[in-house]
Scaffold this motif. Sequence first.
Motif, mmCIF file in Angstrom:
data_model
loop_
_atom_site.group_PDB
_atom_site.id
_atom_site.type_symbol
_atom_site.label_atom_id
_atom_site.label_comp_id
_atom_site.label_asym_id
_atom_site.label_seq_id
_atom_site.Cartn_x
_atom_site.Cartn_y
_atom_site.Cartn_z
ATOM 1 N N SER A 77 4.491 -46.311 -24.782
ATOM 2 C CA SER A 77 4.247 -45.261 -23.802
ATOM 3 C C SER A 77 2.767 -44.984 -23.593
ATOM 4 O O SER A 77 2.412 -44.074 -22.853
ATOM 5 C CB SER A 77 4.944 -43.974 -24.236
ATOM 6 O OG SER A 77 4.466 -43.572 -25.495
ATOM 7 N N LEU A 78 1.878 -45.783 -24.236
ATOM 8 C CA LEU A 78 0.444 -45.525 -24.088
ATOM 9 C C LEU A 78 -0.016 -45.923 -22.687
ATOM 10 O O LEU A 78 0.327 -46.980 -22.189
ATOM 11 C CB LEU A 78 -0.339 -46.330 -25.132
ATOM 12 C CG LEU A 78 -1.867 -46.240 -24.991
ATOM 13 C CD1 LEU A 78 -2.358 -44.901 -25.497
ATOM 14 C CD2 LEU A 78 -2.544 -47.355 -25.746
ATOM 15 N N TYR A 79 -0.805 -45.047 -22.074
ATOM 16 C CA TYR A 79 -1.451 -45.372 -20.810
ATOM 17 C C TYR A 79 -2.766 -46.064 -21.149
ATOM 18 O O TYR A 79 -3.704 -45.417 -21.608
ATOM 19 C CB TYR A 79 -1.727 -44.104 -19.993
ATOM 20 C CG TYR A 79 -0.493 -43.474 -19.408
ATOM 21 C CD1 TYR A 79 -0.133 -43.724 -18.104
ATOM 22 C CD2 TYR A 79 0.304 -42.645 -20.171
ATOM 23 C CE1 TYR A 79 1.009 -43.152 -17.564
ATOM 24 C CE2 TYR A 79 1.444 -42.064 -19.644
ATOM 25 C CZ TYR A 79 1.783 -42.321 -18.335
ATOM 26 O OH TYR A 79 2.901 -41.762 -17.810
ATOM 27 N N PRO A 84 4.192 -46.457 -17.731
ATOM 28 C CA PRO A 84 4.695 -47.405 -18.727
ATOM 29 C C PRO A 84 6.193 -47.259 -18.940
ATOM 30 O O PRO A 84 6.718 -46.140 -18.976
ATOM 31 C CB PRO A 84 3.928 -47.027 -19.999
ATOM 32 C CG PRO A 84 2.810 -46.183 -19.574
ATOM 33 C CD PRO A 84 3.183 -45.562 -18.281
ATOM 34 N N GLU A 85 6.864 -48.421 -19.051
ATOM 35 C CA GLU A 85 8.295 -48.407 -19.340
ATOM 36 C C GLU A 85 8.487 -47.978 -20.782
ATOM 37 O O GLU A 85 7.907 -48.558 -21.688
ATOM 38 C CB GLU A 85 8.870 -49.816 -19.145
ATOM 39 C CG GLU A 85 8.890 -50.298 -17.716
ATOM 40 C CD GLU A 85 9.969 -49.619 -16.889
ATOM 41 O OE1 GLU A 85 10.995 -49.213 -17.483
ATOM 42 O OE2 GLU A 85 9.778 -49.493 -15.674
ATOM 43 N N TYR A 86 9.256 -46.955 -20.989
ATOM 44 C CA TYR A 86 9.494 -46.515 -22.347
ATOM 45 C C TYR A 86 10.809 -45.762 -22.397
ATOM 46 O O TYR A 86 11.051 -44.881 -21.579
ATOM 47 C CB TYR A 86 8.370 -45.596 -22.821
ATOM 48 C CG TYR A 86 8.580 -45.049 -24.203
ATOM 49 C CD1 TYR A 86 8.430 -45.884 -25.295
ATOM 50 C CD2 TYR A 86 8.932 -43.731 -24.409
ATOM 51 C CE1 TYR A 86 8.642 -45.394 -26.574
ATOM 52 C CE2 TYR A 86 9.147 -43.234 -25.679
ATOM 53 C CZ TYR A 86 8.991 -44.069 -26.749
ATOM 54 O OH TYR A 86 9.198 -43.594 -28.020
ATOM 55 N N GLU A 87 11.652 -46.153 -23.341
ATOM 56 C CA GLU A 87 12.906 -45.434 -23.521
ATOM 57 C C GLU A 87 12.862 -44.733 -24.862
ATOM 58 O O GLU A 87 12.605 -45.376 -25.886
ATOM 59 C CB GLU A 87 14.081 -46.414 -23.458
ATOM 60 C CG GLU A 87 15.200 -45.912 -22.571
ATOM 61 C CD GLU A 87 16.227 -46.983 -22.360
ATOM 62 O OE1 GLU A 87 17.170 -47.029 -23.160
ATOM 63 O OE2 GLU A 87 16.087 -47.778 -21.410
ATOM 64 N N ARG A 88 13.082 -43.433 -24.847
ATOM 65 C CA ARG A 88 13.007 -42.673 -26.085
ATOM 66 C C ARG A 88 14.140 -43.091 -27.011
ATOM 67 O O ARG A 88 15.306 -43.071 -26.621
ATOM 68 C CB ARG A 88 13.105 -41.184 -25.767
ATOM 69 C CG ARG A 88 12.806 -40.303 -26.952
ATOM 70 C CD ARG A 88 13.164 -38.891 -26.641
ATOM 71 N NE ARG A 88 12.274 -38.320 -25.623
ATOM 72 C CZ ARG A 88 12.281 -37.034 -25.332
ATOM 73 N NH1 ARG A 88 13.090 -36.200 -25.947
ATOM 74 N NH2 ARG A 88 11.468 -36.567 -24.420
ATOM 75 N N PRO A 89 13.819 -43.489 -28.254
ATOM 76 C CA PRO A 89 14.901 -43.899 -29.161
ATOM 77 C C PRO A 89 15.774 -42.711 -29.502
ATOM 78 O O PRO A 89 15.306 -41.569 -29.481
ATOM 79 C CB PRO A 89 14.156 -44.427 -30.384
ATOM 80 C CG PRO A 89 12.795 -43.861 -30.293
ATOM 81 C CD PRO A 89 12.503 -43.614 -28.859
#
Length: 128
Positions: A44-46, A120-125
Motif C-alpha cells: 500500500s506504499l505510495y 496501489p492495489e492492496y487488499e486488507r488481510p
Amino acid sequence: MPTCRLCFSVYPREQFIHGNGPKAQVCVRCGVEKGMVSEEEVASLYSNSNANARFSALARRWSPLMWLSVLWTAWIVFLNDVEPWSLYTLILLALFSLVVPLYMFFFSSKHMAVMARLTPEYERPPGH
Ligand SMILES: [Zn+2]
C-alpha cells in the motif's frame, strides 16, 4: 483512523505496517524510511514516482480554476479601465468562466480513472 506514532499523521488502517513492539502503530512510509520493512513488503506504499504522478494529475485537474482566478485578478487589476479592451476581455473571461465548470465536470470521470490507476492495489488481510 489511527495515528502514526512516529510522524503523527492520520491514515486509513491499510497504510500501517503489521507487527508488535517497535512496529506497532507505524505507517508504511515511516516503516520504509526507518528500515522496519522493505518497499516490496508494503503493497500500500505510495512510491515517490506514484506520489509525483498523483500530484501532477491533481494539478492538471485544478489548474483551470487557478488560471481563471489569475485571469480575473489580472483583468481587475490591469484591464479594468482600458477602453475598448476591458469589454472584449470581460466577454472572453465570462465565456471562460462559463465553460470551465462544464469542462471540469466532463473530465471528472477521466480524473477519477487516473487517480484509481495511481492508487496501489492492496487488499486488507482478514483480521486487520
Ligand atoms: Zn508515520
